[in-house]
Design an enzyme around this catalytic site. Structure first.
Site, PDB file in Angstrom:
ATOM      1  N   ILE A 125       0.836  -1.206   0.000  1.00 25.42           N
ATOM      2  CA  ILE A 125       0.000   0.000   0.000  1.00 25.42           C
ATOM      3  C   ILE A 125       0.866   1.250   0.000  1.00 25.42           C
ATOM      4  CG2 ILE A 125      -1.634   1.359   1.362  1.00 25.42           C
ATOM      5  CD1 ILE A 125      -3.006  -0.970   0.063  1.00 25.42           C
ATOM      6  N   GLU A 126       1.943   1.211   0.763  1.00 30.73           N
ATOM      7  CA  GLU A 126       2.782   2.402   0.916  1.00 30.73           C
ATOM      8  C   GLU A 126       3.592   2.735  -0.335  1.00 30.73           C
ATOM      9  OE1 GLU A 126       2.940   4.669   3.178  1.00 30.73           O
ATOM     10  OE2 GLU A 126       1.649   3.761   4.706  1.00 30.73           O
ATOM     11  N   THR A 127       4.257   1.761  -0.899  1.00 37.49           N
ATOM     12  CA  THR A 127       5.193   2.081  -1.991  1.00 37.49           C
ATOM     13  C   THR A 127       5.167   1.105  -3.163  1.00 37.49           C
ATOM     14  OG1 THR A 127       7.010   0.822  -0.977  1.00 37.49           O
ATOM     15  CG2 THR A 127       6.805   3.155  -0.361  1.00 37.49           C
TER      16      THR A 127
END
Length: 334
Positions: A125-127
């Site tokens: 989700i983050e990167t």
């Protein structure tokens, strides 16, 4: 009459107006006072005047940071938010990343008592597994928010100070650090204070590298969740079936500490949508997801709250949880 600095900190200098709409002179006067305060704080931590001045001179105001901060993705309704993250492309990338780092993920999950799928979901989700770590210079982002964004200037000024400490501790080149508009960096998008407090050297090479080393990133995400109270194999969120909206006086969770128990939430008009053996005395919260036709409600438990320690948005936490479930199902089927 309060000083300019006090007025700024109380948020009375038109905090909702665009920076361009305010007096440039007033803004710079306020920023100068805050920089002086920052200077004193860093000096008390052992930095020399030369080091502090050099560090501050490396940062520049970036209007794009302000623009991004005032229009976060989390402001979207759920039905527009989740398709950004819950995609087949991200799922396949997650399964590939998991397979490539299977032993590391298993070790992190066991050592920190964290479900492996939640580790994989966060990094995805983050990167997108290191594919999109952000293009904003981290020092510019924190400099801009710390001195020119009154609503959260105090928080981001502390992060700017943590960045200076982090760079010294880890030997990072300030000019090369890129990240999000909020100053988060690396595979798991840790802000400087989180990097300093939760990063681990998981491959034992003598450096906590969250920027280039997925092994350290996996261990560090697991440690973050462990330190915030995650319990492996415990439920996270359960859909609710409601007959006529949210019963009064129940309120949807909006960032506060958990004060409901499951027994406070469940009722004949708001019941579990699926049968599950549940301790009704445990802490809980109510999640609202705005769909196109109507809202749906979920029961969030302690592990859901832990996800919000990573990002305070309940939409973010739900996207992470649902993505983790997709990952687990697909991984177990392989």
């Amino acid at each position: 009459m309060p000083t300019l600095l006090a007025t700024l900190l109380m948020g009375t200098i038109c905090i909702t107006a665009p920076v361009s709409a305010q007096s440039d002179e007033t803004i710079e006067q306020a920023a100068a006072l805050l920089k002086s305060e920052f200077h004193d704080t860093q000096r008390a931590l052992g930095f020399s005047d030369t080091e502090i001045n050099s560090f501050l001179s490396s940062g520049q105001f970036n209007q794009g940071v302000i623009d991004a901060m005032t229009k976060p993705w989390e402001a979207k309704p759920w039905h527009q938010y989740y398709p950004i993250f819950l995609t087949e492309k991200r799922l396949q990338a997650g399964l590939k990343f998991w397979k490539e780092h299977e032993a590391t993920v298993e070790r992190a999950a066991k050592e920190f008592n964290v479900d492996p799928q939640i580790i994989i979901a966060i990094i995805g989700i983050e990167t997108f597994y290191g594919g999109y770590m952000g293009n904003y210079p981290v020092v510019d982002a924190l400099y801009t928010l710390g001195f020119y964004y009154p609503p959260r200037a105090t928080f981001f000024r502390k992060e700017l100070g943590n960045l200076q400490s982090l760079a010294k501790e880890e030997g990072l080149n300030i000019q090369e650090l890129k990240g999000s508009y909020a100053g988060a960096m690396g595979y798991g998008q840790f802000i400087p204070s989180s990097y300093r407090h939760y990063a681990v050297d998981f491959d034992n090479d003598g450096q906590r590298d969250l920027l280039n080393n997925p092994v350290d990133a996996i261990g560090s995400v697991a440690n973050y969740f462990h330190q915030h109270g995650w319990v492996a194999n415990a439920p996270v969120a359960i859909p609710l079936a409601e007959t006529d909206g949210l019963p009064k006086p129940l309120k949807v969770w909006s960032g506060e500490r958990l004060h409901y128990q499951v027994s406070d939430i469940l009722s004949p008009s708001l019941a579990l949508a699926e049968s599950i053996d549940l301790d009704v005395s445990q802490p809980a919260l109510v999640i609202e997801l705005e769909q196109e036709a109507k809202s749906e409600y979920w029961l969030g438990l302690k592990n859901f709250y832990v996800i919000t320690r990573y990002n305070r948005s309940p939409l973010y936490a739900m996207a992470v949880y649902q993505f983790s479930q997709q990952l687990k199902k697909a991984h177990d089927a392989q």
